[in-house]
Design an enzyme around this catalytic site. Structure first.
Site, PDB file in Angstrom:
ATOM      1  N   VAL A  13      -0.650  -2.939  -5.332  1.00 53.44           N
ATOM      2  CA  VAL A  13       0.642  -2.432  -4.883  1.00 53.44           C
ATOM      3  C   VAL A  13       1.291  -4.080  -4.198  1.00 53.44           C
ATOM      4  CG1 VAL A  13       2.524  -1.251  -3.684  1.00 53.44           C
ATOM      5  CG2 VAL A  13       0.651  -0.163  -4.940  1.00 53.44           C
ATOM      6  N   GLU A  14      -0.077  -4.386  -3.176  1.00 56.23           N
ATOM      7  CA  GLU A  14       0.519  -5.464  -2.340  1.00 56.23           C
ATOM      8  C   GLU A  14       0.539  -6.951  -3.273  1.00 56.23           C
ATOM      9  OE1 GLU A  14       1.124  -5.799   0.735  1.00 56.23           O
ATOM     10  OE2 GLU A  14       0.658  -3.779   1.633  1.00 56.23           O
ATOM     11  N   SER A  15      -0.430  -6.993  -4.186  1.00 61.55           N
ATOM     12  CA  SER A  15      -0.575  -8.528  -4.656  1.00 61.55           C
ATOM     13  C   SER A  15      -0.846  -8.269  -6.310  1.00 61.55           C
ATOM     14  CB  SER A  15      -1.564  -9.229  -3.947  1.00 61.55           C
ATOM     15  OG  SER A  15      -2.911  -8.538  -4.430  1.00 61.55           O
ATOM     16  N   TYR A  54       7.141   1.953  -1.265  1.00 62.14           N
ATOM     17  CA  TYR A  54       5.746   1.410  -1.249  1.00 62.14           C
ATOM     18  C   TYR A  54       4.924   2.713  -1.091  1.00 62.14           C
ATOM     19  CZ  TYR A  54       1.316  -0.625   0.716  1.00 62.14           C
ATOM     20  OH  TYR A  54       0.218  -1.388   0.997  1.00 62.14           O
ATOM     21  N   ILE A  57      -3.980  -0.218  -2.822  1.00 65.36           N
ATOM     22  CA  ILE A  57      -3.417  -0.994  -1.856  1.00 65.36           C
ATOM     23  C   ILE A  57      -3.174  -2.502  -2.375  1.00 65.36           C
ATOM     24  CG2 ILE A  57      -3.446  -2.240   0.461  1.00 65.36           C
ATOM     25  CD1 ILE A  57      -2.715   0.676   0.713  1.00 65.36           C
TER      26      ILE A  57
END
Length: 299
Positions: free
Chosen positions: A181-183, A268, A178
Site C-alpha cells: 500500500v505504501e510504495s 489507507y 504495508i
C-alpha cells in the site's frame, strides 16, 4: 424503505430458499451473496437485514438477516459488523459464540462504533474466526496459508521481510501489506510529504528508529518493522488502529478515539485490511510501559 429495497425485498421473500440455497445459520454455513441484492448499498443491506432479524414487516428469518449483515460487513459497514457481533453474543438465531462476537465488535469498534466499543468490555480478550463466508471481512492471519495470501512479488524484498519480521514479532504478511500500500515495492519511492522508501518512512520516523538511509531496503524495512512493533504495543494489537497510526500518526488516532476522519487515512486502512485480514495481532506486553488510553478503554 426505498423503491429499490422494496423490489429486492419482494424478490427475496418470493425466492428466499433459492437465494440462500440450503444454507442454515445453525449449521455455520452462510452464503457470500444473496440473489438480487448486488445493487444494494451496504447500508441498505444492513437495514434489510434488521427487518428480517426483528420481523419488521417480513417474517423473522435469522439466516437471511445474518447473510445480509455478512454481505454488508465484508464491505466494511460498521453497523453490520456490530449487528453480527450482537447475534453471536446473544445466540440470536445462531449458536452463541463470544469469540466470534468479539471478532465483529473489534472490527466495528476500530471504525469508532461506540456501542461495539462498549460491548468489548464484556467479552473474552481473544477473538475467534467467523464462519467461512464472512472471512472476507477479516480472516485471521494464522489461518492464511502462503498459497492463499495476496500474490506479493517474490525476490529480495519478499525474502528480507520474511527474514526480518520475526525479529520484531511482526507477521510478515502485515509488513508486506504495508509495503504494497505504501510504495508498491518501490524502494526509491518518495511521497509528496517526503515519506521515503519501501515502507514510506518520514524523516522524523526514520531518525526515531535509527534509519540512516531510508532508500536502503534492509534499513527501511527494519525501521518500518520497529515502528509497527512499537505501534502494536501502544494499541495492544488492534490492527486497524495500528494501520491508521502508521498513516496519520498515533496522536491523531488517540485524539479521534479511533480511525481519524481523514479520507486518506480511512482509505489507507481499508486497503491494508483488505490485504491483511486479521483484526488483532500479537504484541509484546513488556515492550513498552506506555499504552494508548484508547487501547485501555477497549480492554
Amino acid at each position: 424503505m426505498t423503491a429499490l429495497m422494496r423490489r429486492i425485498l419482494g424478490l427475496l421473500l418470493a425466492g428466499a430458499s433459492l437465494a440462500i440455497g440450503t444454507a442454515r445459520a445453525d449449521s455455520g454455513v452462510m452464503p457470500n451473496r444473496l440473489a438480487g441484492i448486488e445493487t444494494l448499498t451496504a447500508e441498505e443491506k444492513t437495514a434489510l437485514g434488521a427487518r428480517f432479524e426483528h420481523a419488521e414487516g417480513v417474517p423473522r428469518d435469522y439466516t437471511m438477516a445474518q447473510s445480509l449483515y455478512c454481505a454488508a460487513a465484508t464491505s466494511g459497514h460498521a453497523g453490520a459488523q456490530y449487528a453480527l457481533g450482537w447475534m453471536y453474543a446473544h445466540g440470536r438465531g445462531i449458536a452463541k459464540d463470544d469469540g466470534i462476537a468479539r471478532y465483529f465488535f473489534e472490527m466495528a469498534a476500530g471504525q469508532g462504533h461506540s456501542q461495539a466499543q462498549s460491548m468489548l468490555h464484556h467479552l473474552p480478550a481473544e477473538p475467534s474466526p467467523p464462519p467461512a463466508a464472512c472471512l472476507q471481512a477479516g480472516e485471521p492471519a494464522a489461518s492464511i496459508s502462503e498459497a492463499r495470501a495476496p500474490d506479493y512479488p517474490r525476490g529480495r524484498i519478499y525474502d528480507l521481510v520474511h527474514k526480518l519480521a520475526p525479529r520484531y514479532q511482526i507477521d510478515p504478511l502485515l509488513a508486506l501489506a504495508i509495503i504494497r500500500v505504501e510504495s508498491a515495492f518501490n524502494a526509491q519511492a518518495v511521497s509528496p510529504k517526503n515519506a521515503q522508501g519501501l515502507m514510506q518512512l518520514m524523516p522524523d520516523t526514520a531518525k526515531r528508529f535509527r534509519v540512516r538511509n531510508a532508500f536502503d531496503p534492509e534499513e527501511n524495512i527494519k525501521g518500518g518493522l520497529a515502528y509497527l512493533q512499537w505501534l502494536m504495543a501502544f494499541f495492544k494489537g488492534n490492527v486497524m488502529f495500528v494501520a491508521a497510526a502508521y498513516n496519520a500518526g498515533e496522536r491523531a488516532v488517540e485524539q479521534h478515539r479511533g480511525i481519524p476522519p481523514y479520507a486518506e487515512t480511512q482509505n489507507y486502512v481499508r486497503k491494508v485490511t483488505a490485504l491483511y485480514k486479521n483484526p488483532s495481532h500479537p504484541y509484546k506486553v513488556s515492550f513498552s510501559p506506555i499504552v494508548s488510553s484508547l487501547a485501555k478503554e477497549l480492554d
